[in-house]
Scaffold this motif. Sequence first.
Motif, PDB file in Angstrom:
ATOM      1  N   THR A  82      40.218  47.383  51.275  1.00 43.38           N
ATOM      2  CA  THR A  82      40.163  47.430  49.809  1.00 43.38           C
ATOM      3  C   THR A  82      41.100  46.371  49.242  1.00 43.38           C
ATOM      4  O   THR A  82      42.262  46.269  49.666  1.00 43.38           O
ATOM      5  N   ASN A  83      40.591  45.565  48.299  1.00 43.35           N
ATOM      6  CA  ASN A  83      41.457  44.551  47.693  1.00 43.35           C
ATOM      7  C   ASN A  83      42.167  45.119  46.459  1.00 43.35           C
ATOM      8  O   ASN A  83      41.993  46.291  46.107  1.00 43.35           O
ATOM      9  N   LYS A  84      42.946  44.300  45.821  1.00 46.25           N
ATOM     10  CA  LYS A  84      43.750  44.768  44.692  1.00 46.25           C
ATOM     11  C   LYS A  84      42.911  45.101  43.464  1.00 46.25           C
ATOM     12  O   LYS A  84      43.415  45.727  42.529  1.00 46.25           O
ATOM     13  N   GLN A  85      41.644  44.683  43.478  1.00 47.02           N
ATOM     14  CA  GLN A  85      40.736  45.052  42.392  1.00 47.02           C
ATOM     15  C   GLN A  85      39.887  46.273  42.769  1.00 47.02           C
ATOM     16  O   GLN A  85      38.889  46.582  42.126  1.00 47.02           O
ATOM     17  N   LYS A  86      40.299  46.974  43.865  1.00 47.55           N
ATOM     18  CA  LYS A  86      39.619  48.177  44.347  1.00 47.55           C
ATOM     19  C   LYS A  86      38.195  47.905  44.807  1.00 47.55           C
ATOM     20  O   LYS A  86      37.332  48.778  44.770  1.00 47.55           O
ATOM     21  N   GLN A  87      37.963  46.671  45.257  1.00 50.19           N
ATOM     22  CA  GLN A  87      36.648  46.317  45.770  1.00 50.19           C
ATOM     23  C   GLN A  87      36.714  46.151  47.289  1.00 50.19           C
ATOM     24  O   GLN A  87      37.792  46.022  47.873  1.00 50.19           O
ATOM     25  N   GLU A  88      35.541  46.114  47.909  1.00 51.17           N
ATOM     26  CA  GLU A  88      35.489  45.964  49.369  1.00 51.17           C
ATOM     27  C   GLU A  88      35.930  44.558  49.761  1.00 51.17           C
ATOM     28  O   GLU A  88      35.601  43.567  49.103  1.00 51.17           O
ATOM     29  N   ALA A  89      36.689  44.451  50.857  1.00 53.09           N
ATOM     30  CA  ALA A  89      37.180  43.155  51.325  1.00 53.09           C
ATOM     31  C   ALA A  89      37.248  43.175  52.846  1.00 53.09           C
ATOM     32  O   ALA A  89      37.211  44.229  53.483  1.00 53.09           O
ATOM     33  N   ILE A  90      37.343  41.990  53.432  1.00 58.42           N
ATOM     34  CA  ILE A  90      37.441  41.868  54.886  1.00 58.42           C
ATOM     35  C   ILE A  90      38.737  41.140  55.244  1.00 58.42           C
ATOM     36  O   ILE A  90      39.413  40.568  54.375  1.00 58.42           O
ATOM     37  N   LEU A  91      39.078  41.189  56.507  1.00 62.54           N
ATOM     38  CA  LEU A  91      40.215  40.417  57.008  1.00 62.54           C
ATOM     39  C   LEU A  91      39.771  38.980  57.262  1.00 62.54           C
ATOM     40  O   LEU A  91      38.842  38.736  58.026  1.00 62.54           O
TER      41      LEU A  91
END
Length: 549
Positions: A82-91
């Motif tokens: 989860t990124n700082k905008q509460k969206q899905e993210a990857i490494l």
Amino acid sequence: MMKGVMAALGHELELPPAIRMHCRAAEIALELEGRRLIVTRDLAEEYRLTVDEEGSSTTYSNAKDYANWFMGLLTESAPSLTNKQKQEAILYPSIVFPAFWVDQDHGWTQDYWTPPNKNFLLDQRQEVIRFLIGLPPRHPFRARTAFEEAKAALEKTEKSIELQRFVINRLERDERFVQGETPRLEQRKAQIEQNLEDSRVVLELIRSTTNVFDRELSALEAQLATLDARDGALGKRREQLSLVFSELEGEEEILTANVQATDLLRQFCGREDCLMFQHSDRSFGRSLLFLKDQIKDMRRTDGQLSREMATVAEEKRLVQAKISAKRAERAAAVEGSPQASISRQLSSLTNELVEVELKLAKLRQLATEQERFNRLLDRREQEVIAVTAARPHGIRGVGALSDARRLLSDSVQQWLTTLGTKNFNGAHFDDDLNLFVDGERFSITTHQSGSTRTRIVLAFHAAILEVALARGGNHPGWLLFDAPKQHELDQADFDAYTQRLQMVASRYPGKLQIVFSAADLKTQFEAGDEVWAPAFAVGGGLRFLGPTA
């Protein structure tokens, strides 16, 4: 050079203008779990990396696609975060690299550093460390389905483990391996090969004895192959003829029935000169005669083919007899030669060599299967932790986190002692995996300076690596230290650090690669270590890069 290595791996960093002006690409060769890869970063393009593996080539023109591929090298199931905008993210590789690459600009000031525009995950530093040491993420995206996904992954791995255990047990049962047999077989293989090489002159003499026979055998076998081809062609023609013959016989039966039917119908006229069925009678009669002539011709052709096939069969029998006789003559000539006894010995050695190589291949297969089995066990351990962490209505991964914290704290303490760190009163990791030294969270603003700060950074990265290996985590096993002269340690402390790294490497063979960029290095290197010295004389001094021609 160190920046070039990281650029080739896909890191987002600024290269000197001269490098971008004079270098077309940065290229690096990788070996991970037996896979050999070449990664080439085109420095002229904004983002273009090409991966070559065993003849296949794939080009990535954006960071996300490359990130999915690169993280797939480290784990079979990269976490969804989860990124700082509460969206899905990857490494992305660029946020994982600082955990095992220390650059000379920022890496020696704190334990993990990324530029502000690359710090986009919730608790990014902790998420990277958790990934490397095999803990579940702190902020997984879509946590409501994480438990079901973790359970399904664990069940799949359990099935794979059972299958892999069956494969290993079958290999061990069928082959009856002896513990430590590989070195003895390797030694015997080398001995046989040397004996065969020493007997090369004898083999040449035997070949000279059999050359005439071999040429005659080759001619006879070629003649037999020609006869086989001719026999096959005749057989196909006869099969086709038989099919046509069957069809013609069917037509003959139909026409015969038609003629008989015409005779019966003519009786309705009551007159011998009745012309009612005259046309049909003539047509059926002519067709029947024509068919009978065709069938007669086909039978003659079939007879000719049968005779030709019998002739070819006889010729094949004679040629086969000649081949058998010639082989017997060859064997007798070899047996009667002065080298006959040696030939038998060499034949026996050759057969033994085949058996030894087969046994070694089976042993290598067993080692590969056991390594795969161990990786599955490591994966199951991670997935058990993931299931526990994702289980609803419970404390997420407290036991696993506590165990990892203890291992990290013990390890960093030991590394700081190994490095001869003075004037420190202990170090540990907290629940968020922050490093505390002397009771204060280690950061760019803490009181440590000079070589003490360098020692802390070295200890931190070594501890992450050691714990990741112990827990079967996702660390690639690399540590890359870009260490200019002002950051170097006393030689005795540096040697103690490298010696302990050697001990870790011996516990995990083939898992570690440590790279130091350092001036005036006086370390005593061991077998397997390498030193890459500058080789280009440019401007009165030695440089790592220079003109290609």
